[in-house]
Design a protein around this motif. Structure first.
Motif, short mmCIF file in Angstrom:
data_model
loop_
_atom_site.label_atom_id
_atom_site.label_comp_id
_atom_site.label_asym_id
_atom_site.label_seq_id
_atom_site.Cartn_x
_atom_site.Cartn_y
_atom_site.Cartn_z
N ALA A 400 0.86 -1.11 -0.14
CA ALA A 400 -0.03 -0.11 -0.15
C ALA A 400 0.98 1.24 0.18
CB ALA A 400 -0.90 -0.01 1.20
N MET A 401 0.17 2.25 -0.33
CA MET A 401 1.11 3.65 -0.41
C MET A 401 0.62 4.36 0.72
SD MET A 401 2.74 4.34 -3.16
CE MET A 401 2.69 6.06 -3.13
N ILE A 402 1.66 4.22 1.87
CA ILE A 402 1.58 4.97 3.21
C ILE A 402 2.76 5.48 3.50
CG2 ILE A 402 -0.15 3.36 4.09
CD1 ILE A 402 1.74 1.58 5.36
N ASP A 403 2.89 6.36 4.58
CA ASP A 403 3.91 7.08 5.07
C ASP A 403 4.47 6.01 6.01
OD1 ASP A 403 5.69 8.46 6.60
OD2 ASP A 403 4.87 10.19 6.26
N PRO A 404 5.71 5.39 5.99
CA PRO A 404 6.29 4.25 6.91
C PRO A 404 6.50 4.94 8.20
CG PRO A 404 7.30 4.50 4.83
CD PRO A 404 6.70 5.55 4.89
N THR A 511 -5.86 2.61 -0.14
CA THR A 511 -4.63 1.94 -0.61
C THR A 511 -3.78 3.33 -1.31
OG1 THR A 511 -5.65 1.60 -2.57
CG2 THR A 511 -5.40 -0.36 -1.01
N GLY A 512 -4.47 4.26 -1.49
CA GLY A 512 -3.81 5.74 -2.00
C GLY A 512 -3.84 6.69 -1.10
N VAL A 513 -3.28 7.82 -1.24
CA VAL A 513 -3.27 8.99 -0.24
C VAL A 513 -4.47 9.74 -0.66
CG1 VAL A 513 -2.01 10.86 0.53
CG2 VAL A 513 -0.90 8.73 0.22
#
Length: 523
Positions: A400-404, A511-513
Motif C-alpha cells: 500500500a501507499m503509506i507513510d512508513p 490504498t492511495g493517499v
C-alpha cells in the motif's frame, strides 16, 4: 513515542480533561449549526411559514365574511318576514273591521263572507277560513286547512286581538292569522265567529334565497381579493425572517462578521438588532479564543523546542548515571533510576507536544511510499521488542501507499496501549482491501474492554478516565497522535469492544493517499 493515551483511559468512565492549549471549537459551532439545520429536517413535515400566514389570513377573512353574511342574512330575513307579517295582520284586521258581519245562519253565508275578505287580501292573496260553532267555510273549495294549527285556534279563542303563526308545510312557508269577530270592539263582545287567513310566503322566501345566493357568490371574490393583502403581509413578515435564516446559515459556515440590516422599529427590527448584537459578541469571543489558542500553540511549540536541548543533555547524563547505578548505595541508586525514568517521560511528552503542534499548525506532511504492510508491522514490533508478546495475523504480499514513519507510530501507539491497559495476548490482524476497499488493521487485547462512557472520548488529548490518577507512564497524547496520523492518510480509526471481550481498535487506510476523514467511536 508513547503508546498510551493515559492510565486507565480505556477502562473506566470518569471525568473528562482537555488541554488548555486546544479549546474545543466544536462547542462554539454546534448551536449555530443546530439552529440552521433543525428547520431543514422538519420542512417536509409541515407547511412553510408563508403558507401558514396566507392560510391564517384567508381563514380570518373567511370567518369575518361568513359572520357578516350570517348576521346580515338573519337581520334582513327577520325584517322581510316581519314587514310581510305586520302588513298582512294589519290588512286583515282592517278588512274585518270595515266589513259588516251578521251572525251566519248557513254555510253559504259564511262562505260568502270568506270570499269577500279573500278578494281584499294584501300584499298576497289570502285564503280565508271561518268557524262558527259547527259551521265551517272558506274561500276555497275546502272548508278547513291543515296549515291552521290547534295552537293558533287556542290563541285566537283566548285573545280578542289578532294572533299569528308562521308554519312550514311541504317545504312552503305560510303565515296564518286568526281573529275573532266582535259585536262591539269597545266591550270586546265576541260574536262566536272566528276568521283565519292563510298566506304563503313564497315571494319572501325567494327574496331571502336570493340574498343567500348573493352572499355565496360574493364570498369567493372576497377571498380571492384577500389573497393580495395576505401575500403582502406574508412578504413583509418573511423578508426579515429570510434575512435572519441566511445570516444564521452564514454564521454556521464560519462567517462571523455576518450582520442583518435593521429596518423599522417593530418586533422584527428588535429581533434583527438583537441578532446583530449577539453576532458581534460571538465574533469578539471567538476572536479572543482564536488568539488565545494561537498563543497557546506558540507557547507549547516554543517550550518544546527550548526543552529539547537541555533534555538531550539530561538524557545523556541519566544514561551515564544508569550505568553506574549498581555501584552506588541503594538510596542513591533508586534516586538515580527515578530521575532517569522521569526524564525519559519528560522527553516523550516534549516530543508528543511538538508532534501535536505540527498537526495543529497544519505543518504535518505525509511522505507516502509503497511498502509491504506486513513487513512494516513486524519491524515496528521488533524495534520495541514486542514480537514475543503480540500474536500477529499478517498475510504476505499486501502492499500500500503509506507513510512508513507515521504508520509505525500508529501501530506502536495502538499495540503499546493494548499492552499497557489490556491483557495479553494482544493480536494484530491485517486484512487487505478487496478491489478499491480500504486496508484494515485491527489491534485487539483480552482485557476488561472499554467503558461505554469512555468510548466517545478515547481519542481526546490528555483524557483521563479517572481524574484522581493523573500520573501515567505515557504522555496522554498517544491515541490523539494516532488519530491525527490516520486522518492525514485519509483513513479512519475506531474504538470498540470486541465480541469476545477486550478492546478492539480498527484502522482503515485507503490504498492511495486521499483527503482527511472523520474518526468514528463505535459503541
Amino acid at each position: 513515542m508513547c503508546a498510551a493515551a493515559a492510565p486507565e483511559a480505556r477502562r473506566h468512565g470518569g471525568t473528562r480533561r482537555r488541554s488548555a492549549l486546544h479549546p474545543d471549537r466544536a462547542r462554539l459551532r454546534l448551536p449555530l449549526r443546530a439552529a440552521v439545520r433543525f428547520p431543514l429536517r422538519h420542512r417536509a413535515l409541515r407547511p412553510g411559514l408563508r403558507t401558514r400566514l396566507i392560510a391564517a389570513f384567508l381563514l380570518v377573512a373567511a370567518i369575518s365574511a361568513l359572520t357578516t353574511a350570517a348576521l346580515t342574512y338573519q337581520s334582513a330575513r327577520s325584517a322581510i318576514l316581519k314587514q310581510a307579517q305586520d302588513q298582512a295582520v294589519e290588512q286583515f284586521r282592517e278588512q274585518i273591521a270595515n266589513e259588516y258581519f251578521s251572525l251566519p245562519t248557513s254555510t253559504a253565508a259564511l262562505q260568502n263572507a270568506c270570499r269577500t275578505l279573500a278578494r281584499a287580501g294584501k300584499p298576497h292573496p289570502w285564503y280565508v277560513f271561518a268557524e262558527y260553532g259547527t259551521l265551517r267555510a272558506s274561500s276555497t273549495n275546502r272548508p278547513t286547512s291543515t296549515v291552521i294549527t290547534d295552537e293558533l285556534r287556542r290563541k285566537t279563542h283566548a285573545n280578542a286581538h289578532a294572533s299569528f303563526q308562521r308554519v312550514i308545510q311541504d317545504g312552503t312557508p305560510y303565515l296564518t292569522i286568526g281573529m275573532p269577530v266582535m259585536f262591539d270592539s269597545f266591550d270586546e263582545q265576541r260574536s262566536g265567529v272566528y276568521l283565519y287567513a292563510v298566506m304563503d310566503l313564497k315571494t319572501e322566501g325567494v327574496t331571502i334565497q336570493a340574498m343567500v345566493t348573493a352572499a355565496k357568490n360574493g364570498a369567493l371574490p372576497a377571498l380571492a381579493v384577500a389573497v393580495v393583502p395576505a401575500l403582502l403581509a406574508a412578504r413583509s413578515v418573511l423578508r426579515p425572517v429570510r434575512d435572519l435564516r441566511r445570516a444564521a446559515s452564514s454564521m454556521g459556515k464560519g462567517r462571523l462578521d455576518t450582520r442583518i440590516e435593521v429596518k423599522g422599529s417593530d418586533e422584527l427590527a428588535d429581533l434583527a438588532w438583537t441578532f446583530n448584537e449577539s453576532a458581534e459578541e460571538l465574533e469578539r469571543s471567538v476572536e479572543e479564543l482564536q488568539k488565545a489558542e494561537a498563543r497557546a500553540r506558540r507557547f507549547a511549540s516554543d517550550v518544546s523546542h527550548e526543552l529539547r536541548t537541555p533534555l538531550a543533555g539530561m538524557l545523556a547524563v541519566t544514561e551515564v548515571l544508569d550505568e553506574d547505578a549498581d555501584g552506588l548505595d541503594p538510596d542513591t541508586a533508586r534516586a538515580v533510576r527515578l530521575i532517569s525514568a522521569e526524564t525519559g517521560k519528560l522527553a516523550t511528552l516534549v516530543e508528543d507536544l511538538m508532534e501535536i503542534s505540527r498537526f495543529d499548525a497544519k505543518a504535518a506532511e505525509l511522505n507516502p511510499d509503497e511498502v509491504d504492510v506486513a513487513e512494516t508491522i513486524r519491524k515496528t514490533l521488533q524495534r520495541r521488542h514486542w514480537q514475543d508478546r503480540v500474536v500477529t495475523q499478517l498475510p504476505d504480499g499486501v502492499r500500500a501507499m503509506i507513510d512508513p514513519r507515521r504508520f509505525d507510530i500508529v501501530i506502536a501507539n495502538l499495540v503499546g496501549n493494548a499492552l499497557r491497559h489490556g491483557s495479553e495476548p494482544v493480536t494484530v490482524r491485517l486484512r487487505p482491501g478487496s478491489g478499491d476497499g480500504p486496508l484494515v488493521v485491527e489491534v485487539a487485547d483480552r482485557g476488561p474492554g472499554i467503558d461505554a462512557a469512555v468510548l466517545p472520548h478515547i481519542f481526546d488529548r490528555f483524557f483521563k478516565a479517572d481524574a484522581a490518577r493523573t500520573r501515567s507512564a505515557g504522555s496522554g497524547l498517544g491515541l490523539a497522535i494516532t488519530l491525527e496520523n490516520v486522518r492525514l492518510h485519509g483513513g479512519t480509526v475506531r474504538a470498540a469492544n470486541g465480541p469476545e471481550g477486550g478492546a478492539l481498535f480498527t484502522v482503515e487506510l485507503p490504498t492511495g493517499v486521499l483527503g482527511g476523514a472523520p474518526v468514528e467511536a463505535a459503541r
